[in-house]
Design an enzyme around this catalytic site. Sequence first.
Site, PDB file in Angstrom:
ATOM      1  N   ARG A   1      67.711 -29.941 -66.597  1.00 37.34           N
ATOM      2  CA  ARG A   1      67.309 -28.587 -66.998  1.00 37.34           C
ATOM      3  C   ARG A   1      67.259 -28.313 -68.492  1.00 37.34           C
ATOM      4  O   ARG A   1      66.665 -27.329 -68.917  1.00 37.34           O
ATOM      5  CB  ARG A   1      68.237 -27.570 -66.322  1.00 37.34           C
ATOM      6  CG  ARG A   1      67.926 -27.398 -64.863  1.00 37.34           C
ATOM      7  CD  ARG A   1      69.063 -26.724 -64.158  1.00 37.34           C
ATOM      8  NE  ARG A   1      70.269 -27.547 -64.262  1.00 37.34           N
ATOM      9  CZ  ARG A   1      71.424 -27.250 -63.705  1.00 37.34           C
ATOM     10  NH1 ARG A   1      71.564 -26.148 -63.026  1.00 37.34           N
ATOM     11  NH2 ARG A   1      72.444 -28.064 -63.832  1.00 37.34           N
TER      12      ARG A   1
ATOM     13  N   TYR B   1      82.821 -34.040 -51.289  1.00 35.77           N
ATOM     14  CA  TYR B   1      81.773 -33.051 -50.982  1.00 35.77           C
ATOM     15  C   TYR B   1      81.653 -32.823 -49.482  1.00 35.77           C
ATOM     16  O   TYR B   1      81.451 -31.701 -49.023  1.00 35.77           O
ATOM     17  CB  TYR B   1      80.425 -33.501 -51.558  1.00 35.77           C
ATOM     18  CG  TYR B   1      80.333 -33.278 -53.050  1.00 35.77           C
ATOM     19  CD1 TYR B   1      80.100 -32.001 -53.556  1.00 35.77           C
ATOM     20  CD2 TYR B   1      80.523 -34.313 -53.940  1.00 35.77           C
ATOM     21  CE1 TYR B   1      80.055 -31.775 -54.918  1.00 35.77           C
ATOM     22  CE2 TYR B   1      80.469 -34.106 -55.315  1.00 35.77           C
ATOM     23  CZ  TYR B   1      80.239 -32.825 -55.795  1.00 35.77           C
ATOM     24  OH  TYR B   1      80.199 -32.605 -57.135  1.00 35.77           O
TER      25      TYR B   1
ATOM     26  N   ASP C   1      69.736 -37.303 -56.129  1.00 29.33           N
ATOM     27  CA  ASP C   1      71.057 -36.693 -56.192  1.00 29.33           C
ATOM     28  C   ASP C   1      72.024 -37.504 -55.351  1.00 29.33           C
ATOM     29  O   ASP C   1      71.610 -38.137 -54.369  1.00 29.33           O
ATOM     30  CB  ASP C   1      71.026 -35.244 -55.696  1.00 29.33           C
ATOM     31  CG  ASP C   1      72.288 -34.518 -56.126  1.00 29.33           C
ATOM     32  OD1 ASP C   1      72.345 -34.051 -57.271  1.00 29.33           O
ATOM     33  OD2 ASP C   1      73.250 -34.468 -55.336  1.00 29.33           O
TER      34      ASP C   1
ATOM     35  N   ARG D   1      59.995 -28.162 -62.234  1.00 25.57           N
ATOM     36  CA  ARG D   1      60.932 -27.538 -61.306  1.00 25.57           C
ATOM     37  C   ARG D   1      60.525 -26.105 -60.939  1.00 25.57           C
ATOM     38  O   ARG D   1      60.883 -25.615 -59.850  1.00 25.57           O
ATOM     39  CB  ARG D   1      62.311 -27.587 -61.965  1.00 25.57           C
ATOM     40  CG  ARG D   1      63.451 -27.009 -61.228  1.00 25.57           C
ATOM     41  CD  ARG D   1      63.889 -27.779 -60.026  1.00 25.57           C
ATOM     42  NE  ARG D   1      65.129 -27.160 -59.580  1.00 25.57           N
ATOM     43  CZ  ARG D   1      65.210 -25.993 -58.988  1.00 25.57           C
ATOM     44  NH1 ARG D   1      64.107 -25.321 -58.716  1.00 25.57           N
ATOM     45  NH2 ARG D   1      66.376 -25.469 -58.656  1.00 25.57           N
TER      46      ARG D   1
ATOM     47  N   ARG E   1      72.530 -37.663 -66.501  1.00 23.05           N
ATOM     48  CA  ARG E   1      71.764 -36.433 -66.228  1.00 23.05           C
ATOM     49  C   ARG E   1      70.644 -36.200 -67.254  1.00 23.05           C
ATOM     50  O   ARG E   1      70.311 -35.050 -67.558  1.00 23.05           O
ATOM     51  CB  ARG E   1      72.689 -35.210 -66.194  1.00 23.05           C
ATOM     52  CG  ARG E   1      73.675 -35.205 -65.054  1.00 23.05           C
ATOM     53  CD  ARG E   1      72.983 -34.823 -63.749  1.00 23.05           C
ATOM     54  NE  ARG E   1      73.940 -34.614 -62.684  1.00 23.05           N
ATOM     55  CZ  ARG E   1      74.297 -33.409 -62.221  1.00 23.05           C
ATOM     56  NH1 ARG E   1      73.758 -32.321 -62.699  1.00 23.05           N
ATOM     57  NH2 ARG E   1      75.168 -33.319 -61.253  1.00 23.05           N
TER      58      ARG E   1
HETATM   59  O1  CP3 Z   1      71.001 -38.510 -64.310  1.00 20.21           O
HETATM   60  C1  CP3 Z   1      69.847 -38.175 -64.005  1.00 20.21           C
HETATM   61  O2  CP3 Z   1      69.046 -37.687 -64.816  1.00 20.21           O
HETATM   62  C2  CP3 Z   1      69.353 -38.468 -62.612  1.00 20.21           C
HETATM   63  C3  CP3 Z   1      69.482 -37.408 -61.678  1.00 20.21           C
HETATM   64  C4  CP3 Z   1      70.834 -36.963 -61.153  1.00 20.21           C
HETATM   65  C5  CP3 Z   1      71.034 -35.660 -60.656  1.00 20.21           C
HETATM   66  N1  CP3 Z   1      72.265 -35.599 -60.078  1.00 20.21           N
HETATM   67  C6  CP3 Z   1      70.047 -34.582 -60.720  1.00 20.21           C
HETATM   68  C7  CP3 Z   1      70.475 -33.181 -60.528  1.00 20.21           C
HETATM   69  C8  CP3 Z   1      72.022 -37.678 -60.931  1.00 20.21           C
HETATM   70  C9  CP3 Z   1      72.387 -39.096 -61.335  1.00 20.21           C
HETATM   71  C10 CP3 Z   1      72.914 -36.793 -60.248  1.00 20.21           C
HETATM   72  C11 CP3 Z   1      74.249 -37.196 -59.784  1.00 20.21           C
HETATM   73  C12 CP3 Z   1      75.147 -36.176 -59.234  1.00 20.21           C
HETATM   74  N2  CP3 Z   1      74.847 -35.116 -58.434  1.00 20.21           N
HETATM   75  C13 CP3 Z   1      76.554 -36.195 -59.387  1.00 20.21           C
HETATM   76  C14 CP3 Z   1      77.325 -37.257 -60.102  1.00 20.21           C
HETATM   77  C15 CP3 Z   1      77.186 -37.148 -61.565  1.00 20.21           C
HETATM   78  C16 CP3 Z   1      78.047 -36.116 -62.185  1.00 20.21           C
HETATM   79  O3  CP3 Z   1      77.455 -35.213 -62.807  1.00 20.21           O
HETATM   80  O4  CP3 Z   1      79.248 -36.241 -62.100  1.00 20.21           O
HETATM   81  C17 CP3 Z   1      77.075 -35.085 -58.702  1.00 20.21           C
HETATM   82  C18 CP3 Z   1      78.539 -34.702 -58.626  1.00 20.21           C
HETATM   83  C19 CP3 Z   1      75.987 -34.408 -58.092  1.00 20.21           C
HETATM   84  C20 CP3 Z   1      76.040 -33.224 -57.207  1.00 20.21           C
HETATM   85  C21 CP3 Z   1      75.321 -32.069 -57.783  1.00 20.21           C
HETATM   86  N3  CP3 Z   1      73.952 -32.008 -57.948  1.00 20.21           N
HETATM   87  C22 CP3 Z   1      75.864 -30.856 -58.235  1.00 20.21           C
HETATM   88  C23 CP3 Z   1      77.344 -30.513 -58.235  1.00 20.21           C
HETATM   89  C24 CP3 Z   1      74.796 -30.064 -58.655  1.00 20.21           C
HETATM   90  C25 CP3 Z   1      74.872 -28.635 -59.098  1.00 20.21           C
HETATM   91  C26 CP3 Z   1      75.367 -28.516 -60.475  1.00 20.21           C
HETATM   92  C27 CP3 Z   1      74.255 -28.719 -61.433  1.00 20.21           C
HETATM   93  O5  CP3 Z   1      74.388 -29.534 -62.347  1.00 20.21           O
HETATM   94  O6  CP3 Z   1      73.242 -28.047 -61.246  1.00 20.21           O
HETATM   95  C28 CP3 Z   1      73.607 -30.816 -58.524  1.00 20.21           C
HETATM   96  C29 CP3 Z   1      72.235 -30.397 -58.860  1.00 20.21           C
HETATM   97  C30 CP3 Z   1      71.412 -31.322 -59.713  1.00 20.21           C
HETATM   98  N4  CP3 Z   1      71.390 -32.671 -59.627  1.00 20.21           N
HETATM   99  C31 CP3 Z   1      70.482 -30.900 -60.693  1.00 20.21           C
HETATM  100  C32 CP3 Z   1      69.889 -32.073 -61.211  1.00 20.21           C
HETATM  101  C33 CP3 Z   1      68.802 -32.165 -62.239  1.00 20.21           C
HETATM  102  C34 CP3 Z   1      70.142 -29.477 -61.053  1.00 20.21           C
HETATM  103  C35 CP3 Z   1      69.256 -28.960 -60.001  1.00 20.21           C
HETATM  104  C36 CP3 Z   1      68.203 -28.032 -60.515  1.00 20.21           C
HETATM  105  O7  CP3 Z   1      67.180 -28.473 -61.078  1.00 20.21           O
HETATM  106  O8  CP3 Z   1      68.356 -26.824 -60.277  1.00 20.21           O
END
Ligand code: CP3
Length: 340
Positions: free
Chosen positions: A27, A147, A72, A36, A23
């Site tokens: 943010r 999911y 994502d 964003r 990640r």
């Molecule tokens: O790693 C990176 O920098 C690449 C981008 C990336 C995102 N999500 C961006 C994201 C990657 C590799 C993911 C994977 C992801 N997404 C997973 C597996 C990794 C883990 O954390 O276990 C999962 C379970 C998700 C599903 C997901 N996406 C959730 C549950 C959420 C909401 C919770 C949260 O962290 O906000 C997201 C949103 C998300 N994915 C954001 C980002 C940058 C935040 C969105 C925003 O900018 O508002």
Amino acid sequence: MNNTFLKACRGEKTDYTPVWLMRQAGRYLPEYQAVRAGVDFLTLCKTPELAATVTKQPVDILGVDAAILFSDILIPVEAMGMHLEFSDKKGPVLSDPVRNKSAVDRLTIPDTEDSMPFVLETIRILRAELTVPLIGFSGAPFTLATYMIEGGSTKNFLNTKKMMFQNPGLFHLFLDKIAATVIAYLSSQIRAGAQAVQLFDTWAGVLTPEDYREFVLPYVKKLIAELKKETVPVIYFVNDCAGLLSDVRKSNADVVGVDWRIDLRDAVKKIGKKCAVQGNLDPCALFLPKEKIEDRVKDILWKGELARGHIFNLGHGILPETPVDNAKAMVEAVHKFSER
Ligand code: CP3
């Protein structure tokens, strides 16, 4: 081109231990927030120029040794036919969760070029611009299934386990369809230029070892065997993996990603010498004073020496509240204390 990360994935000798953060585009970076502010999250994922911009941010700001595609894990789920939204409070929301056979039957195995061309375009842009390797990724079948069945995030995975226990045949059919999707999706990413791929099995750790062996391992094994034909390293990250590692090693991944709940020495013992390890600093350790961050980095580095190869990472995603300077200090410490 800095290939330290790819060398470590293959277990080759490197001048220092490479590092990236799960990640890492996100943010906690004001530069991410700025992009964003103008678009919602899904639009950001689907606009190649913007997705490429935020992918590159942590490479420039933190000095990490690999970039991970900005996207994502739920993007292919939308392409399979589900309606996806991200809410600021609840995270991802998938309407009409999959609970029966007709719902499984309605899902398609999408063609990446047709339904997710923006992912491939983002990869092509990045390959022309990056000086570090690009990691593609996907959710692993079980994690995606949670999911799709729950309709979003969940606490105890009751609907998932109900399908698993009450209708194992249907659950297997469902996993098989997701696995086919993931194979096609990751193969396309690799052909577009991804130089390694990571499978995120964020929720496999909620299973007993027996259930992991029945419902997770066969699909991950098949997937990895297929992906190995593309000859790029496959990283398999399982969150909460401690009780599962002797089975996780059977996946034949090139690299096993490990969360922070297990001592890296014990993880290496269980994983063995056939694959490299990635991990495993507690993401909350980035809230320690810098000297203490350095101590933890050193500790993980020497434990990582025992492995076939070591890629330094956090044990899970970086938290949005993390001070950027501390993440920077961590990356610098990894490079400084691992120099050989
Ligand atoms: O790693 C990176 O920098 C690449 C981008 C990336 C995102 N999500 C961006 C994201 C990657 C590799 C993911 C994977 C992801 N997404 C997973 C597996 C990794 C883990 O954390 O276990 C999962 C379970 C998700 C599903 C997901 N996406 C959730 C549950 C959420 C909401 C919770 C949260 O962290 O906000 C997201 C949103 C998300 N994915 C954001 C980002 C940058 C935040 C969105 C925003 O900018 O508002």
